[in-house]
Design a protein around this motif. Structure first.
Motif, short mmCIF file in Angstrom:
data_model
loop_
_atom_site.label_atom_id
_atom_site.label_comp_id
_atom_site.label_asym_id
_atom_site.label_seq_id
_atom_site.Cartn_x
_atom_site.Cartn_y
_atom_site.Cartn_z
N LEU A 201 0.65 -1.36 -0.07
CA LEU A 201 0.00 0.06 -0.02
C LEU A 201 0.97 1.34 -0.16
N GLY A 202 2.11 1.06 -0.22
CA GLY A 202 3.10 2.31 -0.12
C GLY A 202 3.38 2.74 0.86
N ALA A 216 -8.22 0.94 6.70
CA ALA A 216 -9.02 -0.21 6.71
C ALA A 216 -10.23 0.14 7.51
N ALA A 217 -10.25 1.02 8.22
CA ALA A 217 -11.52 1.84 8.89
C ALA A 217 -12.47 2.29 7.77
N ARG A 218 -11.83 2.65 6.64
CA ARG A 218 -12.48 3.54 5.51
C ARG A 218 -13.10 2.57 4.34
N GLY A 219 -12.67 1.37 4.40
CA GLY A 219 -13.22 0.50 3.52
C GLY A 219 -14.24 -0.63 4.09
N ALA A 250 -5.30 -5.85 -5.55
CA ALA A 250 -5.39 -4.38 -5.82
C ALA A 250 -3.79 -4.17 -6.13
N PRO A 251 -3.79 -3.17 -7.18
CA PRO A 251 -2.46 -2.50 -7.46
C PRO A 251 -1.67 -2.08 -6.65
N HIS A 263 -8.16 0.01 -2.48
CA HIS A 263 -7.26 -0.23 -1.41
C HIS A 263 -7.59 -0.26 -0.07
N ALA A 264 -8.51 0.84 0.04
CA ALA A 264 -9.15 0.52 1.51
C ALA A 264 -10.12 -0.59 1.72
#
Length: 557
Positions: A201-202, A216-219, A250-251, A263-264
């Motif tokens: 995830l960078g 994670a809390a946003r997905g 996910a990329p 990503h989320a």
């Protein structure tokens, strides 16, 4: 009996001192060197010792190296994987198969490195403590008395890796002796999976795990199904957690890349699987031990969302997490375990404020040397609470510094939680606006009216709590997705000054809660010394610095 514990082999090097069964001091090397995490988490750095932290611990107790009965090093090279056997895992092997043998090699020679760093120490007094046993002791032996009075507890350790394993589960007797039920062989590791996700995830692979939790809390866990076979409980205390094909989900993102909802969702899916696996492990452990309390340590259990699931949905009546649950905590655990093995009756840690402190004269001398204007208010908390109520960001420097990654009201950045703009302002201080975690600091007597769904009282912000509906709009700075927060409760008998500050702020505003995070800049360790505090104050948009009994205000142009 005088025992010095040392963590050095991975990252977050630290030292802790136990004398006659009592924890006297503990500190992380980064607080002295000002190098975040103390060193790079690579095999080549395994020789680096927490020299300044070790020497400070001894100085704090008035001891010389020759006075030590034992030095406990939290890694046993005899348990390491043999050369050439470190398995590959994923496209970027997290176990360093080419150079991993440097760690046990350096650990084997640690007695001589330690003797060179602490002149007068006899190398024969150095003992190697298995890494996960050190983690386990930092939880079970350091925990306060259980609510039900039982001296025995179950213990669960989960991190990235030790010598050849990634988690340990068992129990401790009241006499301080462990019973290990299972050790998870590598490469299966919840911690390594989470670390590889951070890289994908960078984010940085060490230190940015909280950003994965925030994302994670946003997905939504839309990919939990495809991950079910790669992150899973296998039974008998063992798991599967390796070789996830992240690119298929996910990329990959470069460092600092922009995260999409996809990503989320990936982060949320991994978080969901980690929680489910931990719940299954806890269920098995409860069946095996019958204990009412679970104590935990290891980097994985710094995951406050997972801790909350265990406390809420797990089988144990009580869950206690070591506040220095990461690698640094093994210094404390190795010292406690060694002291117990030598026949000492060890006592629980008195709190996490185990680091350096400065008296009033020393603080005044630092301020005078800096030629900075300051005042000594007759009523310090009244003056600080007034500044907070008027919108100031306040650096709060009091007492001994904290051991572990969480701010606990000793070296903290505080703000009014009712002013929405303060979240962005805190992010500017920290240099990480999108992922800046802001906890709640609350007087213990008010906590049940505002927070629920997590353990209360909660002296360490290691669990999620639900914010009562009528309070959500009143304290938006600390309300996370899902109407949750990490709440830390403060009792008057434990920290009277911070408790009075919260009380005074509540009297002015009707809100007995403060927004609360570490006092630090991005890329730097948390403030530890008064000089650190002044440097942070001078370089960041902090309005007021409270340094012991003194108050420094930023000059307005």
């Amino acid at each position: 009996m005088k025992v010095l514990g040392v963590n050095a082999v991975f990252h977050d090097p630290a030292a802790a001192l136990v004398v006659d069964g009592r924890v006297l001091a503990a500190a992380e090397e980064e607080r002295f060197s000002r190098r975040e995490h103390g060193k790079e988490p690579v095999p080549f750095s395994a020789w680096e010792l927490p020299v300044q932290a070790m020497r400070w611990c001894l100085h704090e107790a008035g001891l010389a190296p020759v006075d030590l009965d034992a030095v406990a090093y939290s890694y046993d090279p005899s348990l390491a994987l043999p050369p050439g056997s470190e398995p590959l895992s994923g496209p970027r092997p997290p176990l360093d198969p080419a150079w991993g043998q440097l760690r046990p090699l350096y650990a084997e020679h640690a007695p001589h490195f330690l003797a060179a760093a602490l002149p007068g120490l006899q190398p024969a007094r150095v003992t190697h403590v298995p890494h996960h046993l050190a983690h386990a002791a930092s939880a079970a032996l350091a925990a306060p008395p259980a609510r039900d009075g039982c001296e025995d507890s179950a213990v669960l350790v989960a991190d990235c890796r030790g010598e050849s394993t990634s988690h340990l589960a068992g129990s401790y007797s009241g006499a301080g002796q462990p019973r290990v039920l299972v050790r998870q062989p590598l490469p299966e590791s919840l911690g390594l999976v989470y670390r590889e996700l951070a890289r994908h995830l960078g984010f940085r692979t060490v230190g940015d795990e909280y950003k994965v939790m925030a994302l994670a809390a946003r997905g939504q866990p839309t990919m939990a199904g495809p991950l079910e076979n790669r992150i899973a409980y296998r039974g008998d205390g063992l798991i599967t957690a390796s070789e996830v094909d992240w690119a298929a989900l996910a990329p990959a993102l470069p460092p600092g890349g922009e995260h999409t909802p996809h990503h989320a969702d990936l982060a949320a899916s991994v978080q969901d699987r980690v929680e489910e696996v931990l719940l299954a492990l806890a269920g098995w452990l409860h069946e095996q031990t019958g204990r009412s309390r679970l104590t935990m340590a290891g980097e994985v259990v710094l995951n406050h969302a997972a801790n909350s699931r265990l406390a809420r949905d797990g089988p144990f009546e009580e869950v206690w997490v070591q506040p220095a649950a990461g690698e640094a905590g093994t210094a404390l655990g190795s010292a406690l375990q060694t002291a117990a093995d030598l026949g000492e009756a060890v006592e629980p840690m008195p709190g996490a404020d185990l680091g350096r402190s400065w008296d009033e004269d020393e603080l005044a001398a630092v301020l005078d040397t800096a030629r900075i204007g300051y005042e000594r208010p007759d009523d310090l908390t009244a003056e600080a609470s007034r500044a907070l109520s008027e919108g100031a960001l306040v650096g709060w420097f009091q007492g001994r510094s904290e051991y572990g990654p969480a701010a606990l009201g000793r070296r903290s950045l505080l703000a009014d939680p009712s002013r929405r703009e303060n979240l962005d302002r805190i992010g500017r201080v920290r240099g990480e606006r999108e992922f800046c975690p802001v906890a709640s600091l609350v007087a213990a007597e008010h906590a049940p009216d505002i927070f629920s769904g997590g353990p209360l009282p909660c002296p360490y912000p290691l669990f999620d709590h639900h914010v009562a509906p009528r309070w959500r709009a009143r304290i938006p700075v600390v309300v996370h997705p899902g109407a949750k927060t990490r709440a830390q409760t403060v009792r008057a008998e434990d920290d009277p000054l911070t408790w009075r500050l919260i009380r005074d702020f509540g009297s002015r505003t009707g809100v007995p809660v403060l927004a609360h995070t570490e006092l630090r800049r991005a890329g730097s360790p948390r403030v530890d010394s008064p000089r650190d505090a002044l440097e942070c104050f001078g370089s960041a948009p902090v309005d007021v610095l409270v340094l012991g009994p003194y108050l420094v205000r930023r000059c307005r142009a």
